[in-house]
Design an enzyme around this catalytic site. Sequence first.
Site, PDB file in Angstrom:
ATOM      1  N   HIS A  39      -0.802  -7.188   5.038  1.00 45.58           N
ATOM      2  CA  HIS A  39      -0.642  -6.673   3.746  1.00 45.58           C
ATOM      3  C   HIS A  39      -0.821  -4.985   3.710  1.00 45.58           C
ATOM      4  CE1 HIS A  39      -5.431  -7.312   3.885  1.00 45.58           C
ATOM      5  NE2 HIS A  39      -5.140  -6.392   4.743  1.00 45.58           N
ATOM      6  N   ASN A  40       0.114  -4.449   2.824  1.00 46.01           N
ATOM      7  CA  ASN A  40       0.186  -3.254   2.642  1.00 46.01           C
ATOM      8  C   ASN A  40       0.835  -2.310   4.024  1.00 46.01           C
ATOM      9  OD1 ASN A  40      -2.564  -3.638   0.844  1.00 46.01           O
ATOM     10  ND2 ASN A  40      -1.211  -2.232   0.117  1.00 46.01           N
TER      11      ASN A  40
END
Length: 339
Positions: free
Chosen positions: A241-242
């Site tokens: 994620h991210n």
Amino acid sequence: MTVRARDIAAMMGGEIEGNPDVEVREIAKIEEGREGSITFLSNLKYTPYVYTTKASVILVPKDFVAENPVAGTLIRVEDPYGKIAMLLDEVNKMHSIKKSGIEDPCHIGQGSVIGQEGYIGAFAYIGDNVKLGDGVKIYPQVYVGDNVEIGDESILYPGCRVYHGCKIGKRCIIHSGAVIGADGFGFAPVDGHYKKIPQTGIVELGDDVEIGANTTVDRATMGKTKVGNGVKLDNLIMVAHNVEIGEDTVMAAQSGIAGSTKVGNSCRLGGQVGLAGHIKIGDNVEIGAQSGIQRNIKSGSRVIGSPAVEIGDFARQVVYIKNLERLNNRVEALEKKTI
């Protein structure tokens, strides 16, 4: 279908040495070339095969100097590997099956917009309010969640999954088993247990991105997990994620990037590379296979090892390790003399 060497040279802007009228009908590896085939020399360790291959035509670098007689016709080009890729692309276009229309049964949700000249295969699921651009191909058993956007001419092969809200650019290719937009690995320790942190962001793929089979790109906790234009991810890769991956970066199989790490433009990561979370990799960085990266890497670096070091330092370390037994024996011998 046969093509003359002169026509191939004209298409590639190459220079012919040998018979310009020799015909080829297939593409082969240099060690397996036979009469009627075209092959290429890109990796110099295969140079001996230039003199033994039975291929009728051989693409070689412009500065190639033959040390022995060559039976086949040579075509000198700037980039043999790139030129053979171009030729393979043309062959693939000629032989590829043209799919179009909507097969039955499949599901198309309310408010979804399907572009022109596209294809949706049997048993595909298209959620609500999905936007598919012109020429998009959705093969059988693909799942596309609600509010997904897919740009023109992108291809989703059988069995891949795109979770809700994700955005895919133009001319992307997503292979079987890939998952785009699964939850990021976010859990907070509470009273000796782990409480799930909702992953409310999305994944955004740029244009001309290719995602290999069984690769996963997780959605962001908040905001976006971003994969830039022209990125190529091999099979079996994990993007957390991210994460942000810059344009034209390539990653080989079984590599993984932990959460919130930023990878620059035009980087090259070998197989089984692991990047720790919350670090930054600069532009034009080369990372050797099985390297472990736990710190920021500046642009233009070439690193390898775990923990990774500059490639020159790594080579010296290997030499030192090879000499350890000899050095140990010398120390023991000196100790015996002292005693």
